[in-house]
Design a protein around this motif. Structure first.
Motif, PDB file in Angstrom:
ATOM      1  N   LYS A  83       1.674 -10.471   8.429  1.00  0.00           N
ATOM      2  CA  LYS A  83       3.079 -10.131   8.687  1.00  0.00           C
ATOM      3  C   LYS A  83       3.432  -8.876   7.911  1.00  0.00           C
ATOM      4  N   ILE A  84       3.826  -7.838   8.615  1.00  0.00           N
ATOM      5  CA  ILE A  84       4.274  -6.598   7.989  1.00  0.00           C
ATOM      6  C   ILE A  84       5.786  -6.686   7.829  1.00  0.00           C
ATOM      7  N   SER A  85       6.235  -6.714   6.575  1.00  0.00           N
ATOM      8  CA  SER A  85       7.660  -6.933   6.318  1.00  0.00           C
ATOM      9  C   SER A  85       8.412  -5.646   6.016  1.00  0.00           C
ATOM     10  N   ASP A  86       7.686  -4.594   5.630  1.00  0.00           N
ATOM     11  CA  ASP A  86       8.361  -3.331   5.305  1.00  0.00           C
ATOM     12  C   ASP A  86       7.439  -2.175   5.639  1.00  0.00           C
TER      13      ASP A  86
ATOM     14  N   LEU B  70       0.862  -1.186   0.000  1.00  0.00           N
ATOM     15  CA  LEU B  70       0.000   0.000   0.000  1.00  0.00           C
ATOM     16  C   LEU B  70       0.897   1.233   0.000  1.00  0.00           C
ATOM     17  N   VAL B  71       0.716   2.107  -1.006  1.00  0.00           N
ATOM     18  CA  VAL B  71       1.542   3.303  -1.156  1.00  0.00           C
ATOM     19  C   VAL B  71       0.651   4.531  -1.147  1.00  0.00           C
ATOM     20  N   MET B  72       1.023   5.523  -0.363  1.00  0.00           N
ATOM     21  CA  MET B  72       0.294   6.781  -0.333  1.00  0.00           C
ATOM     22  C   MET B  72       1.272   7.919  -0.606  1.00  0.00           C
ATOM     23  N   PRO B  73       1.251   8.493  -1.837  1.00  0.00           N
ATOM     24  CA  PRO B  73       2.241   9.510  -2.225  1.00  0.00           C
ATOM     25  C   PRO B  73       1.752  10.936  -1.991  1.00  0.00           C
TER      26      PRO B  73
ATOM     27  N   LYS C 138       2.119  14.897   3.890  1.00  0.00           N
ATOM     28  CA  LYS C 138       3.428  15.545   3.830  1.00  0.00           C
ATOM     29  C   LYS C 138       4.529  14.616   3.314  1.00  0.00           C
ATOM     30  N   HIS C 139       4.253  13.323   3.272  1.00  0.00           N
ATOM     31  CA  HIS C 139       5.299  12.356   2.978  1.00  0.00           C
ATOM     32  C   HIS C 139       4.793  11.279   2.008  1.00  0.00           C
ATOM     33  N   ILE C 140       5.722  10.452   1.555  1.00  0.00           N
ATOM     34  CA  ILE C 140       5.385   9.237   0.823  1.00  0.00           C
ATOM     35  C   ILE C 140       5.435   8.085   1.825  1.00  0.00           C
ATOM     36  N   ASN C 141       4.303   7.441   2.031  1.00  0.00           N
ATOM     37  CA  ASN C 141       4.217   6.342   2.981  1.00  0.00           C
ATOM     38  C   ASN C 141       4.002   5.026   2.239  1.00  0.00           C
ATOM     39  N   ARG C 142       4.564   3.958   2.798  1.00  0.00           N
ATOM     40  CA  ARG C 142       4.516   2.663   2.123  1.00  0.00           C
ATOM     41  C   ARG C 142       4.540   1.557   3.174  1.00  0.00           C
ATOM     42  N   VAL C 143       3.678   0.552   2.986  1.00  0.00           N
ATOM     43  CA  VAL C 143       3.700  -0.612   3.864  1.00  0.00           C
ATOM     44  C   VAL C 143       3.487  -1.861   3.010  1.00  0.00           C
ATOM     45  N   THR C 144       4.324  -2.865   3.248  1.00  0.00           N
ATOM     46  CA  THR C 144       4.207  -4.152   2.555  1.00  0.00           C
ATOM     47  C   THR C 144       3.858  -5.220   3.579  1.00  0.00           C
ATOM     48  N   PHE C 145       2.891  -6.049   3.255  1.00  0.00           N
ATOM     49  CA  PHE C 145       2.442  -7.071   4.203  1.00  0.00           C
ATOM     50  C   PHE C 145       1.961  -8.300   3.441  1.00  0.00           C
TER      51      PHE C 145
END
Length: 324
Positions: free
Chosen positions: A218-221, A198-201, A291-298
């Motif tokens: 499992k959240i890996s990143d 999931l990416v939020m730019p 304000k940022h680029i957020n990213r989570v891989t699961f």
């Protein structure tokens, strides 16, 4: 029964329960007597439409579930007063519903409404906190707009229609198509197992990823923009005062805003974060300040029955197990 078919039947049982108020035993019997997804039971299966190929076509039931493109027709054989069709696409797709033909009597009380998302028992996905439109603007009523809004596009990979048709022989025909969504947000998973990023730019928006199953996740990143170059000391207050973070939620309803907060993450990970969630519905939710680029891989998988019966390891299940 194939895993995909089990998932589709799980969805349709949830929908039947919410719309009709019948017991799970009656719904299960009906689901067994009528396979709402014959294309998943074997044999030739319809594919997503390719250029030059004819559309897949079939009739709609009063309560139905669709996960592919095509043309679909509902014709009332008797007064049908509480009907709905749930649409779900791939995570990286929008859904467009196009009215081809509509024959209903609005003056008599017939209804044909598109809802941007899903709604069950008054609970919505995406929640009001996470959807870009207010709830009133998420409904498009044919009896108000007619064919002036002939095509309606969803804001995420799920949508639905409500309809009521009094006169036998009346109904409607719709064409359902999908198109790419470059930055998917507010997703319901089609499968009980998978992996997603999931990416939020730079958008001030909240995004949820919903899995309607008890799962191990499992959240890996985890990359949150406010962490770049910083080593923050974790506070006992959690992530509420930080503008960018990820939540893990669990519950039995559809609306993430009404679910139990199981964990929140707003600090650098020291290895993968893992948890088993014994809830009917598990949601990973990203809150972004813009304000940022957020990213989570699961990645996630459906829990086996023995894991629900004998919980162990890193799990928070007591709240949910009492309601299973």
């Amino acid at each position: 029964m194939a895993p995909t078919l089990k998932l589709q039947c799980h969805f349709i049982l949830v929908c039947l329960l919410a719309l009709r108020g019948e017991s799970r035993y009656l719904e299960l019997r009906e689901a067994v007597d009528h396979d709402p997804f014959p294309h998943l039971a074997g044999g030739a299966s319809p594919k997503r439409e390719l250029e030059g190929e004819p559309l897949y076509r079939r009739a709609l039931r009063c309560v139905d579930m669709l996960s592919l493109q095509g043309q679909f027709t509902f014709t009332a054989d008797r007064p049908q007063l509480h009907c709905a069709t749930f649409f779900i696409a791939e995570p990286e797709e929008f859904i467009t519903i196009h009215y081809d033909l509509v024959s209903i009597d609005c003056l008599r009380g017939d209804i044909l409404q598109v809802f941007d998302g899903w709604i069950l028992k008054g609970e919505k996905f995406p929640s009001s906190q996470d959807h870009p439109l207010p709830t009133t603007e998420r409904y498009v009523d044919f009896c108000d707009s007619g064919l002036s809004r002939r095509s309606i596009r969803s804001s995420q990979n799920v949508a639905m229609i409500f309809f009521r048709v009094h006169e036998p022989g009346n109904g409607f025909t719709i064409t359902v198509k999908t198109e790419p969504n470059l930055f998917p947000c507010n997703i319901i998973s089609q499968t009980p197992n998978g992996r997603f990023t999931l990416v939020m730019p730079h958008q001030h928006r909240n995004c949820s990823f919903s899995i309607i199953y008890p799962v191990a996740i499992k959240i890996s990143d985890l990359t949150l923009g406010h962490l770049n170059g910083l080593q923050l000391k974790k506070s006992s207050a959690g992530c509420g005062g930080i503008g960018d973070f990820v939540e893990l939620l669990g519950g039995t309803g559809l609306d993430p805003s009404k679910m139990l907060l199981l964990a929140d993450l707003c600090y650098p990970l020291r290895g993968p974060a893992q948890m088993k969630v014994g809830c009917d519905h598990t949601v990973l939710r990203m809150v972004s300040s813009g304000k940022h680029i957020n990213r989570v891989t699961f990645e996630y998988r459906q829990l086996e029955p023995y894991e629900l019966e004998n919980p162990n390891g890193n799990s928070i299940q007591e709240f949910c197990l009492s309601t299973l």
